[in-house]
Design an enzyme around this catalytic site. Structure first.
Site, PDB file in Angstrom:
ATOM      1  N   CYS A  42      -2.526   1.163   8.058  1.00 23.43           N
ATOM      2  CA  CYS A  42      -1.726   0.599   6.995  1.00 23.43           C
ATOM      3  C   CYS A  42      -1.709  -0.923   7.011  1.00 23.43           C
ATOM      4  CB  CYS A  42      -0.322   1.143   7.115  1.00 23.43           C
ATOM      5  SG  CYS A  42       0.339   1.406   5.535  1.00 23.43           S
ATOM      6  N   GLU A  81       0.822  -1.207   0.000  1.00 26.02           N
ATOM      7  CA  GLU A  81       0.000   0.000   0.000  1.00 26.02           C
ATOM      8  C   GLU A  81       0.859   1.261   0.000  1.00 26.02           C
ATOM      9  OE1 GLU A  81      -3.546  -1.743   2.840  1.00 26.02           O
ATOM     10  OE2 GLU A  81      -2.463   0.057   3.417  1.00 26.02           O
TER      11      GLU A  81
HETATM   12  C1  LIG Z   1       3.218   1.286   9.871  1.00 26.94           C
HETATM   13  S1  LIG Z   1       4.587   1.996  10.734  1.00 26.94           S
HETATM   14  C2  LIG Z   1       5.896   1.915   9.530  1.00 26.94           C
HETATM   15  C3  LIG Z   1       7.185   2.522   9.991  1.00 26.94           C
HETATM   16  C4  LIG Z   1       7.931   1.791  11.115  1.00 26.94           C
HETATM   17  N1  LIG Z   1       7.867   0.400  11.017  1.00 26.94           N
HETATM   18  C5  LIG Z   1       7.459   2.257  12.471  1.00 26.94           C
HETATM   19  O1  LIG Z   1       6.895   1.440  13.196  1.00 26.94           O
HETATM   20  O2  LIG Z   1       7.669   3.435  12.769  1.00 26.94           O
HETATM   21  C6  LIG Z   1       4.207   3.742  10.738  1.00 26.94           C
HETATM   22  C7  LIG Z   1       3.439   4.222  11.954  1.00 26.94           C
HETATM   23  O3  LIG Z   1       2.119   3.687  11.944  1.00 26.94           O
HETATM   24  C8  LIG Z   1       1.769   3.385  13.278  1.00 26.94           C
HETATM   25  N2  LIG Z   1       0.676   2.419  13.334  1.00 26.94           N
HETATM   26  C9  LIG Z   1       0.726   1.104  13.048  1.00 26.94           C
HETATM   27  N3  LIG Z   1      -0.473   0.531  13.265  1.00 26.94           N
HETATM   28  C10 LIG Z   1      -1.306   1.510  13.679  1.00 26.94           C
HETATM   29  C11 LIG Z   1      -2.680   1.535  14.070  1.00 26.94           C
HETATM   30  N4  LIG Z   1      -3.420   0.447  14.061  1.00 26.94           N
HETATM   31  N5  LIG Z   1      -3.202   2.717  14.467  1.00 26.94           N
HETATM   32  C12 LIG Z   1      -2.437   3.842  14.475  1.00 26.94           C
HETATM   33  N6  LIG Z   1      -1.148   3.870  14.122  1.00 26.94           N
HETATM   34  C13 LIG Z   1      -0.581   2.728  13.737  1.00 26.94           C
HETATM   35  C14 LIG Z   1       3.065   2.828  13.818  1.00 26.94           C
HETATM   36  O4  LIG Z   1       3.115   2.766  15.180  1.00 26.94           O
HETATM   37  C15 LIG Z   1       4.078   3.805  13.266  1.00 26.94           C
HETATM   38  O5  LIG Z   1       4.243   4.895  14.125  1.00 26.94           O
END
Ligand SMILES: C[S@@+](CC[C@H](N)C(=O)[O-])C[C@H]1O[C@@H](n2cnc3c(N)ncnc32)[C@H](O)[C@@H]1O
Ligand code: SF4
Length: 357
Positions: A335, A89
């Site tokens: 995401c 995505e």
């Molecule tokens: C998908 S991660 C990708 C980058 C990296 N892996 C990280 O954790 O920073 C990007 C951000 O999305 C947040 N995130 C993941 N799942 C989430 C959710 N269900 N609700 C809100 N934020 C979320 C993560 O905590 C992170 O801060």
């Protein structure tokens, strides 16, 4: 055969032919900076040079499988398919001021396995190549060209942990910031990590102006490792020491991402722990509302009152605090959510029948 973003190799190959070097530069401007389609970008080249590029470049290692436009705000989710059938995505975020940010993926799945993250629950982790990371930007700019816009900011906040894929992420960031390729200034990029200390420092050394975000989510070791299994091997002390070694300034604060989870991370005592953790660190705190995901019924997002109270405590300690406004709620903004099941299914088929993949 050099990759299209390997300028040194292309220049070396045509070192005795300055006209071709010049026309390749023109092609890259049209393709990468102006967001033109590959064939359109080739149209002004001498036929023999265009033929070389057609024969040797794979312009799009990703296929756009679906485009979802939010009816609520300026978000567009792009679902891309890789050559082996897995999905990733990318999200285009248009703000009210007309500026555009792009949220890109660096992996398919993620080995960090965070409990609150659909990508972490996907059960498959594979690195994206630098070309696959960059193609998200190329294709987004082609879409935006139709609106007379271009991606302005790029955030590595899509699927995956960028510092579990450091070689390809370094290559992609170098291409994005190269004046001969995409020509984004380092300040327009942000890499978000769950906290891989050695890689954070290495990245900081190579790209001292690219913004870094640490997904901290809790300044309590037990809570943090409960939410982020990978955190068992990275202590808060180590993370704190890492942050204090980054090259921060007035223009470059580290962003601390902090997920607001009811009774786990959002109590006043949690805010005090965060303040202690950030002592002497030039940080900006970004509070993230939780997007609920399948299979994590024990997690609940904080109330607005708890979030505001938490924000006030941290602000009073002198840290800038923002609350992330989540765009694209109607197109499943969390995401990895849309494609979690599909990728799991494909991965299962690959495992049971490796010969067909
Ligand atoms: C998908 S991660 C990708 C980058 C990296 N892996 C990280 O954790 O920073 C990007 C951000 O999305 C947040 N995130 C993941 N799942 C989430 C959710 N269900 N609700 C809100 N934020 C979320 C993560 O905590 C992170 O801060
Ligand atoms: S939040 Fe980041 S590190 Fe955690 S599983 Fe999701 S992508 Fe991986």
């Amino acid at each position: 055969m050099p990759y299209w973003y390997d300028i040194t190799a292309w220049n070396e190959r045509f070192r005795n032919d300055s006209q071709t070097v010049h026309s390749l530069r023109k092609f890259r401007t049209r393709w990468l900076k102006q967001g033109r389609a590959f064939e359109d970008a080739l149209s002004e080249l001498a036929p023999n040079v265009a033929d070389i590029l057609r024969a040797e470049i794979t312009p799009h290692p990703l296929t756009l499988a679906e485009r979802l436009d939010s009816e609520l705000d300026g978000a567009t989710k792009l679902l891309f398919r890789t050559a082996d059938g897995l999905m990733i995505e990318t999200v285009i975020l248009r703000t009210g001021t007309g500026r555009v940010s792009l949220c890109i993926s660096s992996q398919i799945g993620c080995a960090a396995a965070c409990r609150f993250c659909a990508t972490g629950q996907m059960g498959i982790a594979r690195n994206l190549s630098a070309a696959q990371i960059l193609d998200q930007v190329v294709q987004a700019n082609q879409i935006l060209r139709e609106e007379d816009r271009r991606v302005r900011n790029i955030v590595f906040m899509g699927m995956g942990e960028p510092f579990h894929n450091p070689t390809n992420v370094h290559q992609a960031v170098a291409a994005l910031t190269s004046p001969l390729l995409f020509d984004y200034s380092q300040q327009r990029l942000l890499v978000s990590t769950v906290g891989i200390p050695d890689e954070m420092l290495r990245f900081d050394e190579h790209f001292p102006k690219v913004n870094l975000a640490l997904s901290l989510h809790s300044a309590d070791q037990a809570v943090r490792q409960d939410l982020i299994p990978l955190a068992k091997s990275v202590s808060l002390d180590r993370l704190q020491a890492t942050l204090s070694q980054l090259q921060l300034s007035d223009k470059r604060q580290v962003m601390i991402e902090y997920l607001m989870l009811e009774d786990q991370t959002d109590r006043p005592g949690d805010a005090e722990k965060l303040i202690r953790f950030l002592e002497n660190i030039n940080a900006h705190v970004n509070l993230i509302p939780y997007n609920s995901i399948d299979g994590a019924d024990h997690l609940r997002g904080s109330s607005q009152a708890a979030r505001d109270h938490f924000a006030n405590i941290v602000r009073q300690a002198g840290f800038p605090v923002t609350i992330r406004y989540s765009l694209g709620a109607d197109i499943a903004a969390a995401c990895g959510q849309l494609i979690q099941r599909e990728n799991r299914e494909i991965a299962k088929q690959m495992r049971s029948n490796p010969a067909t993949t």
